[in-house]
Design a protein around this motif. Structure first.
Motif, PDB file in Angstrom:
ATOM      1  N   ILE A   1      45.529  38.618  62.476  1.00 45.18           N
ATOM      2  CA  ILE A   1      44.153  39.067  62.717  1.00 45.18           C
ATOM      3  C   ILE A   1      43.768  39.949  61.536  1.00 45.18           C
ATOM      4  CG2 ILE A   1      42.626  40.349  64.312  1.00 45.18           C
ATOM      5  CD1 ILE A   1      45.701  39.386  65.905  1.00 45.18           C
ATOM      6  N   SER A   2      42.751  39.504  60.808  1.00 37.96           N
ATOM      7  CA  SER A   2      42.396  40.294  59.627  1.00 37.96           C
ATOM      8  C   SER A   2      41.017  40.906  59.796  1.00 37.96           C
ATOM      9  CB  SER A   2      42.449  39.441  58.365  1.00 37.96           C
ATOM     10  OG  SER A   2      41.447  38.478  58.373  1.00 37.96           O
ATOM     11  N   GLN A   3      40.915  42.177  59.467  1.00 37.94           N
ATOM     12  CA  GLN A   3      39.604  42.833  59.471  1.00 37.94           C
ATOM     13  C   GLN A   3      38.860  42.386  58.230  1.00 37.94           C
ATOM     14  OE1 GLN A   3      39.594  47.070  59.942  1.00 37.94           O
ATOM     15  NE2 GLN A   3      41.131  46.963  61.562  1.00 37.94           N
ATOM     16  N   GLY A   4      37.573  42.301  58.339  1.00 35.65           N
ATOM     17  CA  GLY A   4      36.796  41.836  57.197  1.00 35.65           C
ATOM     18  C   GLY A   4      36.416  42.951  56.240  1.00 35.65           C
ATOM     19  N   ASN A   5      35.524  42.625  55.303  1.00 35.50           N
ATOM     20  CA  ASN A   5      34.929  43.581  54.360  1.00 35.50           C
ATOM     21  C   ASN A   5      35.952  44.350  53.523  1.00 35.50           C
ATOM     22  OD1 ASN A   5      32.143  43.138  55.146  1.00 35.50           O
ATOM     23  ND2 ASN A   5      32.734  44.056  57.096  1.00 35.50           N
ATOM     24  N   ILE A   6      37.003  43.668  53.117  1.00 33.41           N
ATOM     25  CA  ILE A   6      38.053  44.344  52.332  1.00 33.41           C
ATOM     26  C   ILE A   6      37.768  44.200  50.843  1.00 33.41           C
ATOM     27  CG2 ILE A   6      40.525  44.269  51.726  1.00 33.41           C
ATOM     28  CD1 ILE A   6      39.954  45.266  54.635  1.00 33.41           C
ATOM     29  N   ASN A   7      37.888  45.297  50.130  1.00 30.94           N
ATOM     30  CA  ASN A   7      37.904  45.215  48.664  1.00 30.94           C
ATOM     31  C   ASN A   7      39.352  45.404  48.240  1.00 30.94           C
ATOM     32  OD1 ASN A   7      35.171  44.849  48.066  1.00 30.94           O
ATOM     33  ND2 ASN A   7      34.784  47.010  48.545  1.00 30.94           N
ATOM     34  N   PHE A   8      39.958  44.349  47.734  1.00 30.81           N
ATOM     35  CA  PHE A   8      41.373  44.461  47.359  1.00 30.81           C
ATOM     36  C   PHE A   8      41.543  45.445  46.202  1.00 30.81           C
ATOM     37  CE2 PHE A   8      41.516  40.228  49.397  1.00 30.81           C
ATOM     38  CZ  PHE A   8      42.592  40.444  50.236  1.00 30.81           C
ATOM     39  N   ALA A   9      42.619  46.213  46.264  1.00 29.50           N
ATOM     40  CA  ALA A   9      42.940  47.133  45.170  1.00 29.50           C
ATOM     41  C   ALA A   9      44.100  46.526  44.378  1.00 29.50           C
ATOM     42  CB  ALA A   9      43.365  48.478  45.752  1.00 29.50           C
ATOM     43  N   PRO A  10      44.142  46.719  43.064  1.00 29.49           N
ATOM     44  CA  PRO A  10      45.245  46.148  42.297  1.00 29.49           C
ATOM     45  C   PRO A  10      46.576  46.792  42.683  1.00 29.49           C
ATOM     46  CG  PRO A  10      43.893  47.568  40.918  1.00 29.49           C
ATOM     47  CD  PRO A  10      43.205  47.488  42.245  1.00 29.49           C
ATOM     48  N   ALA A  11      47.663  46.041  42.532  1.00 25.95           N
ATOM     49  CA  ALA A  11      48.980  46.577  42.897  1.00 25.95           C
ATOM     50  C   ALA A  11      50.064  45.777  42.185  1.00 25.95           C
ATOM     51  CB  ALA A  11      49.169  46.479  44.412  1.00 25.95           C
ATOM     52  N   GLU A  12      51.286  46.298  42.244  1.00 29.51           N
ATOM     53  CA  GLU A  12      52.436  45.512  41.792  1.00 29.51           C
ATOM     54  C   GLU A  12      52.993  44.812  43.023  1.00 29.51           C
ATOM     55  OE1 GLU A  12      55.102  47.274  39.050  1.00 29.51           O
ATOM     56  OE2 GLU A  12      56.374  45.469  39.052  1.00 29.51           O
ATOM     57  N   LEU A  13      53.213  43.504  42.906  1.00 31.29           N
ATOM     58  CA  LEU A  13      53.483  42.689  44.095  1.00 31.29           C
ATOM     59  C   LEU A  13      54.693  41.799  43.904  1.00 31.29           C
ATOM     60  CD1 LEU A  13      49.776  41.625  44.178  1.00 31.29           C
ATOM     61  CD2 LEU A  13      50.814  43.078  45.935  1.00 31.29           C
ATOM     62  N   MET A  14      55.163  41.261  45.044  1.00 26.72           N
ATOM     63  CA  MET A  14      56.352  40.404  45.030  1.00 26.72           C
ATOM     64  C   MET A  14      56.007  39.080  45.703  1.00 26.72           C
ATOM     65  SD  MET A  14      59.589  41.080  44.306  1.00 26.72           S
ATOM     66  CE  MET A  14      60.258  42.630  44.889  1.00 26.72           C
ATOM     67  N   ALA A  15      56.150  37.986  44.966  1.00 25.40           N
ATOM     68  CA  ALA A  15      55.901  36.668  45.559  1.00 25.40           C
ATOM     69  C   ALA A  15      57.103  36.264  46.410  1.00 25.40           C
ATOM     70  CB  ALA A  15      55.695  35.646  44.455  1.00 25.40           C
ATOM     71  N   THR A  16      56.834  35.659  47.575  1.00 27.41           N
ATOM     72  CA  THR A  16      57.946  35.323  48.477  1.00 27.41           C
ATOM     73  C   THR A  16      58.148  33.833  48.667  1.00 27.41           C
ATOM     74  OG1 THR A  16      56.344  35.665  50.236  1.00 27.41           O
ATOM     75  CG2 THR A  16      57.963  37.417  49.881  1.00 27.41           C
ATOM     76  N   ASP A  17      57.114  33.042  48.543  1.00 25.73           N
ATOM     77  CA  ASP A  17      57.253  31.585  48.572  1.00 25.73           C
ATOM     78  C   ASP A  17      56.089  30.991  47.792  1.00 25.73           C
ATOM     79  OD1 ASP A  17      55.061  30.592  50.449  1.00 25.73           O
ATOM     80  OD2 ASP A  17      56.088  31.968  51.799  1.00 25.73           O
ATOM     81  N   LEU A  18      56.101  29.668  47.673  1.00 26.63           N
ATOM     82  CA  LEU A  18      55.139  29.012  46.794  1.00 26.63           C
ATOM     83  C   LEU A  18      53.677  29.360  47.099  1.00 26.63           C
ATOM     84  CD1 LEU A  18      54.237  26.869  44.765  1.00 26.63           C
ATOM     85  CD2 LEU A  18      54.819  25.114  46.425  1.00 26.63           C
ATOM     86  N   ARG A  19      53.255  29.137  48.329  1.00 26.90           N
ATOM     87  CA  ARG A  19      51.837  29.347  48.638  1.00 26.90           C
ATOM     88  C   ARG A  19      51.504  30.840  48.778  1.00 26.90           C
ATOM     89  NH1 ARG A  19      50.723  24.399  46.698  1.00 26.90           N
ATOM     90  NH2 ARG A  19      52.129  22.924  47.683  1.00 26.90           N
ATOM     91  N   ALA A  20      52.475  31.641  49.221  1.00 26.09           N
ATOM     92  CA  ALA A  20      52.265  33.093  49.281  1.00 26.09           C
ATOM     93  C   ALA A  20      52.002  33.620  47.875  1.00 26.09           C
ATOM     94  CB  ALA A  20      53.480  33.775  49.885  1.00 26.09           C
TER      95      ALA A  20
END
Ligand code: UD1
Length: 418
Positions: free
Chosen positions: A353-372
């Protein structure tokens, strides 16, 4: 190890040529094992899963030559029946060599694909169906050891659950079995239709008798053919979402839009404008994104392989939305990373369930699978500033030239060595 740096937020504009389908190429490559001659394939995407499948075919004795996007597979000396753990462990589609080896030689030893980040992914449906064609098997030290000394014999098989891989394995195996096989409750993904077209061009006799039923009359001769693999509908869907999420303006070439009608209808509902032509699709993203609930389902439903990407788009919708994952039990690993970028997604069972109206902030991230992995790129494309995505070897399994394609339409993205 390599990582990606993405600098958002730019509107994506221009034109992209969609690559050949990874998920159509993999079973077609496995099916070339039926032949004792040459097969020429065109439009294969040069991604790691395809390289792994080509190495697997080479390990089985196929001779492979690559000229640009044309691959020649010569099976005149192909005799080996052993698919090793090292090659099958990284890519579940390796199990697709089981059907062709069994129907060709009456024997095969193929490593079990093992677990996978998005769920346990067993192969019980493949094995149960193959045993109905006369195959006896045992599992020994992580390998399926299977044989049918008198060859495979056609039968009526109803799959207990819709499975893309099991449908593919059985279509290939039954193509050279003795007599007639009827498969029901089949997966009907476009990649399966492409496999059937490929096999029929090779001389096999496969007909769809109703929506999810296939009749296969075994043949004993396979022709030398040239075949062009279909476009990658998941790659197409990913770029459509990239345009929708950045208020972009994008034309996709080398596709057949009617194959992705479900995705087009959903993007229209969330507010994008889509202009559909026979072999081209034009999307114009809207600033306002309307919320919608999504449930993944076998084709023609919404693909699980686009679930992570659409979730990123829905985070920017005007209201909250629910994404329900009905195919894999553990396919929400992108959620934690998206929440680190400011998303507000909570998981209840198989619903996110995702709340709307999000402005994503930049971050350092970790990919876990192909589509993720690609969903993190999408979020980073909308975040003002620099995001870093680690473990992109997952991404390289399935997206051809992604940085090059994104750069061409205005994204600021680069690959760096750590
Ligand atoms: C294929 C696609 C993958 C996509 C998936 C669903 C390829 C190379 N991969 O994977 O990208 O996400 O279809 O569209 O084309 N299952 C069993 N027993 C089996 C087989 C499957 O329980 O013997 C279960 C799986 O765990 C899963 C569901 O059935 O929950 C669907 O899996 P399946 O359709 O077989 O997916 P794949 O062929 O592995």
């Amino acid at each position: 190890m390599q990582k990606l740096e993405v600098f958002g937020a730019k509107k994506l504009r221009g034109q992209i040529k969609i690559s050949g389908s990874k998920n159509a190429s993999l079973p077609i490559l496995a099916a070339t094992l039926l032949s004792n001659k040459k097969t020429v394939l065109k439009n294969l995407p040069m991604v790691r899963d395809i390289e792994t499948m080509l190495s697997l075919l080479e390990s089985l004795g196929s001779k492979i030559k690559i000229h640009k996007k044309q691959i020649v597979i010569d099976n005149s000396k192909q005799k080996k029946k052993f698919a090793s753990y090292n090659l099958v462990k990284t890519m579940r589609a390796g199990i697709l060599v089981l059907g062709p080896l069994l129907t060709k030689f009456g024997f095969a030893k193929v490593s079990l694909p093992g677990g996978c980040a998005i769920g346990s992914r067993p192969i019980d449906i493949h094995l149960k169906a193959l045993s109905k064609l006369g195959v006896k098997y045992k599992i020994d030290e992580g390998y399926v050891i299977a044989n049918a000394p008198r060859g495979l014999i056609g039968n009526n098989i109803r799959f207990s659950k819709i499975s893309v891989g099991a449908t593919e394995n059985l279509i290939i195996a039954a193509s050279m079995a003795k007599g007639v096989t009827k498969l029901s409750n089949c997966a009907i993904e476009p990649e399966i239709k492409d496999l059937v077209n490929f096999l029929n061009k090779m001389g096999c006799k496969i007909n769809w008798t109703s929506k999810r039923t296939i009749k296969i009359t075994g043949v004993n001769k396979i022709k030398e053919i040239n075949y062009k693999v279909m476009f990658d509908r998941i790659e197409a869907g990913t770029y459509l979402i990239a345009a929708a999420i950045t208020e972009g303006n994008l034309k996709l070439k080398n596709i057949i839009p009617k194959i992705i009608k479900t995705e087009i209808d959903i993007l229209k509902k969330i507010g994008s404008r889509l202009i559909v032509k026979k072999k081209e699709l034009h999307i114009i993203g809207n600033k306002k994104i309307k919320s919608i609930n999504i449930k993944t389902a076998p084709y023609p439903g919404f693909p699980t392989d686009l679930q992570a990407q659409i979730m990123v788009l829905l985070c920017k919708a005007n209201k909250s939305s629910i994404v329900q994952e009905n195919i894999f039990e553990n396919r929400f690993m992108h959620v934690a990373e998206l929440n680190r970028m400011g998303a507000k997604i909570s998981i209840k069972g198989n619903k996110a369930i995702s709340q709307g109206n999000i402005n994503f902030a930049p971050a350092e991230l970790m990919a876990t699978d192909l589509r993720a992995s690609v969903s993190l790129i999408l979020a980073a494309l909308t975040a003002k500033g620099k995001s870093i995505i680690n473990r992109i070897y997952h991404l390289d399994r399935g997206y051809e030239n992604i940085e090059k394609k994104l750069k061409k339409i205005g994204a600021k993205i680069r690959r760096v060595n750590q």
